[in-house]
Structure formats: C-alpha cells, structure tokens
Design a protein around this motif. Structure first.
Motif, PDB file in Angstrom:
ATOM      1  N   UNK A   1     -23.476  16.093  11.982  1.00  0.00           N
ATOM      2  CA  UNK A   1     -22.893  16.578  10.728  1.00  0.00           C
ATOM      3  C   UNK A   1     -21.376  16.514  10.776  1.00  0.00           C
ATOM      4  N   UNK A   2     -20.796  17.014  11.868  1.00  0.00           N
ATOM      5  CA  UNK A   2     -19.336  17.038  12.002  1.00  0.00           C
ATOM      6  C   UNK A   2     -18.790  15.623  12.172  1.00  0.00           C
ATOM      7  N   UNK A   3     -19.474  14.801  12.964  1.00  0.00           N
ATOM      8  CA  UNK A   3     -19.015  13.427  13.184  1.00  0.00           C
ATOM      9  C   UNK A   3     -18.992  12.620  11.882  1.00  0.00           C
ATOM     10  N   UNK A   4     -20.026  12.798  11.059  1.00  0.00           N
ATOM     11  CA  UNK A   4     -20.156  11.968   9.865  1.00  0.00           C
ATOM     12  C   UNK A   4     -19.404  12.510   8.668  1.00  0.00           C
ATOM     13  N   UNK A   5     -19.383  13.832   8.534  1.00  0.00           N
ATOM     14  CA  UNK A   5     -18.859  14.413   7.295  1.00  0.00           C
ATOM     15  C   UNK A   5     -17.637  15.305   7.487  1.00  0.00           C
ATOM     16  N   UNK A   6     -17.225  15.531   8.740  1.00  0.00           N
ATOM     17  CA  UNK A   6     -16.058  16.358   8.989  1.00  0.00           C
ATOM     18  C   UNK A   6     -16.410  17.828   9.139  1.00  0.00           C
ATOM     19  N   UNK A   7     -15.384  18.644   9.276  1.00  0.00           N
ATOM     20  CA  UNK A   7     -15.593  20.074   9.493  1.00  0.00           C
ATOM     21  C   UNK A   7     -15.392  20.439  10.951  1.00  0.00           C
ATOM     22  N   UNK A   8     -15.500  21.731  11.225  1.00  0.00           N
ATOM     23  CA  UNK A   8     -15.292  22.235  12.568  1.00  0.00           C
ATOM     24  C   UNK A   8     -16.612  22.374  13.309  1.00  0.00           C
ATOM     25  N   UNK A   9     -16.603  21.983  14.563  1.00  0.00           N
ATOM     26  CA  UNK A   9     -17.775  22.157  15.404  1.00  0.00           C
ATOM     27  C   UNK A   9     -17.912  23.640  15.731  1.00  0.00           C
ATOM     28  N   UNK A  10     -19.055  24.222  15.379  1.00  0.00           N
ATOM     29  CA  UNK A  10     -19.288  25.645  15.600  1.00  0.00           C
ATOM     30  C   UNK A  10     -20.139  25.851  16.845  1.00  0.00           C
ATOM     31  N   UNK A  11     -19.996  27.002  17.445  1.00  0.00           N
ATOM     32  CA  UNK A  11     -20.757  27.309  18.647  1.00  0.00           C
ATOM     33  C   UNK A  11     -22.224  27.568  18.334  1.00  0.00           C
ATOM     34  N   UNK A  12     -23.062  27.401  19.347  1.00  0.00           N
ATOM     35  CA  UNK A  12     -24.493  27.588  19.158  1.00  0.00           C
ATOM     36  C   UNK A  12     -24.833  29.017  18.735  1.00  0.00           C
TER      37      UNK A  12
END
Length: 332
Positions: free
Chosen positions: A247-258
C-alpha cells in the motif's frame, strides 16, 4: 514509475476472506480492492443473504465473487450483489476443486468460452441498479490440464471480452482438473507471467491483473511494469503486513507499525463482540501479522490459546501484543 493508477487486490479465498478478514485488510491497505470468498449463484438467490453477502461499509471497494455456469442464476445473483452495494461482481473461472468441477463451474469453464460469454452478458445486463452499472469481471487460469496454447487462452479472453467483460484477473498457471489437489494446483503448475503480459500488450484496452506467486513488494512492482494490477492470495493472508508495505510503496503514505495497525481494529472488534461474535472468528485472521518477526510465535500462541475461551475480549489482544514486545526486547 507511477503506480497510483495500478490496482492492488486481495484474492478470494474460501474460508478465509470473510467480512472480518476484509475489514482487517482494509486497515492495512486503504486503496486495495478486496474480494469475498466465492459464493455460488444459487446460494445467493436462495440462501441467507445477510450471512452470505453482508459487509461493513469500510470495506469499499469490495468485489463479490460468484461461482456458477447458468446465465439466469448468475444474472439474478449479480443483480442481488449490485443491490447490496458491491463495487464489482467477479465470475470464477479458475477454481480447480473436484466439488467445483462436479457443479460445472470454476476452471473447467475455460473449455466453454461461449457459455462464459453468455453468463457474463447476462450478468452485465442484470447488474445495472439505481442508475449505476456494476462492472462484471472474470478470474481465470491460462488453461486446463496439458493445454499450453497461448492462442487458445487469448481466444477465451476475446470471446468473453466481446460479451462486455473489460477486466480479467489471470492466475498465471494452468489448472489441472485431475491428479492435483487445490493446494497443489496453486504450487505445481509452472507460472507463465509472460502470457498475461502479452495479453495486455495485444489487448491494451482490457484491464489485466496478475495473480499467483507474488509474495514481495519487488515482485509486485515487476508485474506492474507489464499489467494493470496484482492480486495477492495466501501471501497476503499469511503475512498481512505485506499488504501494508505494498500500500505504501504503490500509493504513498507513512509505514505504520504492526501494533498500531492492529489497535486500529479495536473499535470493530468490540462492536462485533457486542453483537455476540466470538473473538476467535476475528483474531484467526491476524495471526500472521508478526510473520517472520521476533515475538511472532508468542503473538500467535497467546491468541490461539485464548481466543476460543468464553468471554475473550480485547484484553487478550493486548496480552498478545505485550508478549510479542517482551520477546522482541529479549532478542534485541
């Protein structure tokens, strides 16, 4: 490369992609297209629709996958799905199980492209509801058994496309109808992604998604250089954080923790518990969240051992997260 117009989807998986699973996957991947488990058209027409078709509004965009081979029944089921608010209705032409074959649907339909075209045409005509036409799509294989003829595969697609289908999800393997179990059919027939890539080159007006064997972000990105989208199945289920990374790779945004992502599920879990749903029916879908991570085993163990007990609630999830954090600290 700009991936924002590309499609990330989760595959329909029997006994797995129920409404609880889909709500969890939506938190991980806000832009992904989510698919239901396959439901037979006759069950939709005659069965308990709330149980079979009910979904949470947060799941949009969500697609209903139907099984069947009778145009009239599929048309009725497609109309019902459209009335229930699904964003897409997908016809299964890829499942190789014996039970599916006995009912003359799934992968064996690839040998009957004219029948599939009739089914799709009937579904499209029926799926116009309240001023909107819900798209009808097809999920298929490359062929069945020892058919290794690209022209035959493309002929199937062309026949079905002529009936109005504009999107094909291609599981890039053959389906062996005899001699292999459904699990073996997902692993043994060789992957031939180049057939899906060639189809997209030769039929650029069609939307083509690839399914099968995609289990890492770089593999997904490699596919998206050739086709319109990727569909993840068991990789996304057993390692759901992969969905979030994509999701983050394709559409951007911040990687959230599990842990942060899981805690975002709490309002949904508590609402379901209040309705009488047992915790185990929800937490079985999150067991892979810490796949490959220190503490992942402790996370799975706490949930697996406790979620079935009467009265199990959100406190058990926090207990699992705490056990995971403790093991991570010990491993640091």
């Amino acid at each position: 490369m700009n991936y924002k117009n590309k499609i990330l989807a989760t595959a329909p998986m029997m006994d797995w992609t129920d409404r609880h699973c889909r709500v969890f996957h939506r938190l991980l991947a806000p832009h992904a297209r989510l698919y239901t488990e396959m439901v037979h058209a006759n069950a939709v027409v005659l069965g308990n629709r709330e149980r079979l078709l009910g979904f949470d509004p947060v799941e949009h965009p969500v697609a209903l996958q139907l099984g069947g081979s009778e145009p009239q029944a599929l048309a009725q089921a497609a109309r019902i799905g459209a009335e229930w608010g699904y964003d897409e209705v997908n016809l299964n032409c890829g499942c190789p199980s014996d039970r599916v074959q006995a009912g003359r649907f799934g992968a064996c339909l690839m040998r009957e492209p004219a029948l599939v075209a009739d089914c799709v045409a009937a579904m499209i005509a029926a799926a116009a509801v309240d001023g909107r036409t819900v798209p009808v799509t097809v999920k298929c294989r490359l062929g069945v058994d020892d058919e290794h003829d690209y022209e035959r595969f493309r002929g199937f697609v062309d026949t079905v496309a002529a009936a109005g289908c504009g999107t094909f999800v291609v599981h890039a393997r053959n389906a062996w109808l005899q001699g292999l179990s459904p699990k073996e059919n997902r692993e043994i027939p060789p992957l031939r992604y180049e057939w899906a890539w060639r189809l997209k080159r030769e039929r650029p007006d069609l939307r083509v998604l690839v399914n099968g064997g995609v289990a890492a972000p770089d593999q997904a990105q490699a596919q998206l250089r050739h086709v319109d989208g990727v569909m993840l199945g068991r990789a996304a289920y057993h390692d759901p954080y992969l969905l979030h990374r994509l999701e983050v790779d394709l559409y951007g945004g911040e990687l959230r923790g599990r842990g942060e992502l899981l805690r975002a599920l709490r309002p949904y879990v508590e609402a379901q518990l209040a309705r009488g749903v047992a915790l185990k029916h929800i937490t079985r879908h999150v067991l892979g969240l810490f796949h490959g991570q220190p503490g992942g085993r402790a996370f799975r163990q706490v949930l697996s051992e406790g979620a079935h007990r009467p009265g199990a609630g959100w406190a058990l999830v926090e207990q699992a997260l705490a056990a995971t954090a403790a093991q991570r600290r010990a491993a640091a």
